[in-house]
Design a protein around this motif. Sequence first.
Motif, PDB file in Angstrom:
ATOM      1  N   TYR A   3      33.874 111.295  -9.736  1.00 37.07           N
ATOM      2  CA  TYR A   3      35.206 111.392  -9.123  1.00 37.07           C
ATOM      3  C   TYR A   3      36.054 112.446  -9.824  1.00 37.07           C
ATOM      4  O   TYR A   3      36.797 113.198  -9.177  1.00 37.07           O
ATOM      5  CB  TYR A   3      35.893 110.027  -9.106  1.00 37.07           C
ATOM      6  CG  TYR A   3      35.409 109.200  -7.944  1.00 37.07           C
ATOM      7  CD1 TYR A   3      35.884 109.436  -6.657  1.00 37.07           C
ATOM      8  CD2 TYR A   3      34.416 108.239  -8.108  1.00 37.07           C
ATOM      9  CE1 TYR A   3      35.394 108.735  -5.572  1.00 37.07           C
ATOM     10  CE2 TYR A   3      33.919 107.525  -7.038  1.00 37.07           C
ATOM     11  CZ  TYR A   3      34.415 107.783  -5.770  1.00 37.07           C
ATOM     12  OH  TYR A   3      33.925 107.103  -4.685  1.00 37.07           O
ATOM     13  N   GLN A   4      35.945 112.525 -11.126  1.00 35.01           N
ATOM     14  CA  GLN A   4      36.685 113.555 -11.857  1.00 35.01           C
ATOM     15  C   GLN A   4      36.233 114.954 -11.447  1.00 35.01           C
ATOM     16  O   GLN A   4      37.052 115.868 -11.277  1.00 35.01           O
ATOM     17  CB  GLN A   4      36.518 113.346 -13.357  1.00 35.01           C
ATOM     18  CG  GLN A   4      37.195 112.088 -13.879  1.00 35.01           C
ATOM     19  CD  GLN A   4      36.777 111.739 -15.291  1.00 35.01           C
ATOM     20  OE1 GLN A   4      36.178 112.534 -16.008  1.00 35.01           O
ATOM     21  NE2 GLN A   4      37.082 110.512 -15.706  1.00 35.01           N
TER      22      GLN A   4
ATOM     23  N   LEU B 235      41.513 104.035 -14.618  1.00 40.19           N
ATOM     24  CA  LEU B 235      40.831 105.048 -13.821  1.00 40.19           C
ATOM     25  C   LEU B 235      41.487 105.329 -12.471  1.00 40.19           C
ATOM     26  O   LEU B 235      41.241 106.363 -11.858  1.00 40.19           O
ATOM     27  CB  LEU B 235      39.377 104.624 -13.585  1.00 40.19           C
ATOM     28  CG  LEU B 235      38.513 104.510 -14.844  1.00 40.19           C
ATOM     29  CD1 LEU B 235      37.157 103.888 -14.500  1.00 40.19           C
ATOM     30  CD2 LEU B 235      38.321 105.883 -15.494  1.00 40.19           C
ATOM     31  N   LYS B 236      42.320 104.423 -12.005  1.00 43.18           N
ATOM     32  CA  LYS B 236      42.907 104.595 -10.675  1.00 43.18           C
ATOM     33  C   LYS B 236      43.954 105.706 -10.680  1.00 43.18           C
ATOM     34  O   LYS B 236      44.664 105.899 -11.666  1.00 43.18           O
ATOM     35  CB  LYS B 236      43.534 103.281 -10.205  1.00 43.18           C
ATOM     36  CG  LYS B 236      42.523 102.169  -9.982  1.00 43.18           C
ATOM     37  CD  LYS B 236      43.188 100.893  -9.522  1.00 43.18           C
ATOM     38  CE  LYS B 236      42.152  99.781  -9.329  1.00 43.18           C
ATOM     39  NZ  LYS B 236      42.777  98.514  -8.905  1.00 43.18           N
ATOM     40  N   LYS B 237      44.033 106.425  -9.564  1.00 46.91           N
ATOM     41  CA  LYS B 237      45.037 107.481  -9.397  1.00 46.91           C
ATOM     42  C   LYS B 237      45.599 107.417  -7.981  1.00 46.91           C
ATOM     43  O   LYS B 237      44.945 106.934  -7.060  1.00 46.91           O
ATOM     44  CB  LYS B 237      44.422 108.866  -9.641  1.00 46.91           C
ATOM     45  CG  LYS B 237      44.019 109.155 -11.072  1.00 46.91           C
ATOM     46  CD  LYS B 237      43.505 110.587 -11.203  1.00 46.91           C
ATOM     47  CE  LYS B 237      43.117 110.907 -12.637  1.00 46.91           C
ATOM     48  NZ  LYS B 237      42.611 112.304 -12.766  1.00 46.91           N
TER      49      LYS B 237
ATOM     50  N   ASN C 218      32.478 107.564 -12.820  1.00 47.47           N
ATOM     51  CA  ASN C 218      33.787 108.097 -13.195  1.00 47.47           C
ATOM     52  C   ASN C 218      33.759 109.621 -13.241  1.00 47.47           C
ATOM     53  O   ASN C 218      34.674 110.300 -12.763  1.00 47.47           O
ATOM     54  CB  ASN C 218      34.224 107.550 -14.562  1.00 47.47           C
ATOM     55  CG  ASN C 218      34.199 106.042 -14.623  1.00 47.47           C
ATOM     56  OD1 ASN C 218      34.260 105.376 -13.593  1.00 47.47           O
ATOM     57  ND2 ASN C 218      34.105 105.497 -15.827  1.00 47.47           N
TER      58      ASN C 218
ATOM     59  N   ALA D  83      32.390 100.180 -10.987  1.00 46.83           N
ATOM     60  CA  ALA D  83      32.947 101.520 -11.148  1.00 46.83           C
ATOM     61  C   ALA D  83      33.730 101.951  -9.909  1.00 46.83           C
ATOM     62  O   ALA D  83      34.798 102.563 -10.019  1.00 46.83           O
ATOM     63  CB  ALA D  83      31.839 102.520 -11.454  1.00 46.83           C
TER      64      ALA D  83
ATOM     65  N   ARG E 196      40.691 107.846  -2.419  1.00 44.77           N
ATOM     66  CA  ARG E 196      39.335 108.022  -2.939  1.00 44.77           C
ATOM     67  C   ARG E 196      38.355 107.293  -2.034  1.00 44.77           C
ATOM     68  O   ARG E 196      38.605 106.159  -1.608  1.00 44.77           O
ATOM     69  CB  ARG E 196      39.236 107.480  -4.357  1.00 44.77           C
ATOM     70  CG  ARG E 196      39.778 108.441  -5.416  1.00 44.77           C
ATOM     71  CD  ARG E 196      39.663 107.878  -6.804  1.00 44.77           C
ATOM     72  NE  ARG E 196      39.971 108.889  -7.818  1.00 44.77           N
ATOM     73  CZ  ARG E 196      40.145 108.625  -9.100  1.00 44.77           C
ATOM     74  NH1 ARG E 196      40.046 107.362  -9.548  1.00 44.77           N
ATOM     75  NH2 ARG E 196      40.411 109.599  -9.958  1.00 44.77           N
TER      76      ARG E 196
ATOM     77  N   ASP F  49      36.975  99.978 -10.052  1.00 44.71           N
ATOM     78  CA  ASP F  49      37.862 100.410 -11.129  1.00 44.71           C
ATOM     79  C   ASP F  49      38.468 101.782 -10.869  1.00 44.71           C
ATOM     80  O   ASP F  49      39.556 102.095 -11.372  1.00 44.71           O
ATOM     81  CB  ASP F  49      37.108 100.420 -12.459  1.00 44.71           C
ATOM     82  CG  ASP F  49      36.756  99.018 -12.939  1.00 44.71           C
ATOM     83  OD1 ASP F  49      37.202  98.034 -12.298  1.00 44.71           O
ATOM     84  OD2 ASP F  49      36.029  98.896 -13.946  1.00 44.71           O
ATOM     85  N   ASN F  50      37.768 102.610 -10.075  1.00 45.57           N
ATOM     86  CA  ASN F  50      38.310 103.917  -9.705  1.00 45.57           C
ATOM     87  C   ASN F  50      39.266 103.837  -8.513  1.00 45.57           C
ATOM     88  O   ASN F  50      39.764 104.862  -8.052  1.00 45.57           O
ATOM     89  CB  ASN F  50      37.176 104.895  -9.393  1.00 45.57           C
ATOM     90  CG  ASN F  50      36.626 105.563 -10.638  1.00 45.57           C
ATOM     91  OD1 ASN F  50      37.176 106.549 -11.113  1.00 45.57           O
ATOM     92  ND2 ASN F  50      35.548 105.006 -11.179  1.00 45.57           N
TER      93      ASN F  50
END
Length: 387
Positions: free
Chosen positions: A142-143, A173-175, A139, A13, A67, A16-17
């Motif tokens: 982080y949101q 999921l990445k930003k 997830n 996780a 992040r 993936d983030n």
Amino acid sequence: MINQPIHKALGQALNDNGVEVVTFVPGYGVSETFVSYNEIAGRIGKISYHEEVAYTIAHGAAITGKRAAILCKAHGVMKAANSITDSLYTTPAAGLVLFVFEDHTGKHSDNILDIHPFLKSIKIPVVKTDKTKIYDDVNAAYQLSEKTKLPTALLIDAMSINESTAFQPRPDLKKNFSYKRNIYFHVVHPLLAEFQYKVLTTKTEGGNLEAVSRPDLPVVPDSLTPKVKAGASKYLSFFEVFKNLKRDITTGDTGSSSAFAFPPYNAIDIVTYMGSSIPLALGAYLGGFKNVWALTGDFAFISAGHLGLIEAVQRNIPLKIVIFYNRRASATGGQLINKNILFRILAGYEKFIIQISNPEDLFEIDNVLNEAASSDEMKIIIVNYPE
């Protein structure tokens, strides 16, 4: 769906983030997760020795647009509490999640500690994990952090770390985030305390941040309060030169020198607790900014800042550090500091040290700053003020 141990799901996780800055202090559940993350992400992670420093590094990275995560035991949260509480009064650009591994049995800890009431009391958002959906809980954390613009705590049962859980990895999921200097939201300072408390209250109540009226910024040194002005005035010559030095990010401590974050100098970008400047700068560096400076007073450095120096050395980061050697705690009443302590702490760092002998000599200040700036090694500049 795949089935893997919970520590693998947590590591997946994080990867993936797109979490690139992950710090940890070893402990049951913490270490397993950190190893899994590094294996999945193809990284070689570094150990941290103190939770306050580990948290602050992650905080510095999040403020500057990456992040970030800190992994620690519940007891470690108490050691990091100084940094955690200050971080609540800032606004990170990217998500910052505190992974808290709880030991409800006390088998791997000094004692049994129920950490949730403490986290609730300081108003940090909390996500309690369910081992059947722990990947999704990461997830969600982080949101939530990015929605509330606050760090978020994720509570994990350390005793379940080797149990199996089912999850589906997600590629979406990445930003990307960007950093923009804003001292209202990045400089924790007494002159901004009332405003920043209103901002925190607005965040926790889900209100509109734009509706919080911003105070006028003080002009250094003329509009500072008499107490702050007295402490800051001795640094005027240094900052006349430093403000023109090319830098990406400059961090500071919430002491007298941090007033130079304000106009017209605008020489410091991020400030939290006394001793924070070095780990904040390390976070900014790991977040992608390579020309990073950390400014600290001798009291702040002795009390906590030197812990960050250990991290800089073991990570081989060429940080540029300025220590204002006043021989006193100028921000808290001028209490005298034993003049031998600073150099005892720095005894193993002699090759990195450069001295400014006359803090009123603009030519000497300029030469020393440029010598440090041109070095590809860490440099520690000691600015010597008369006794």
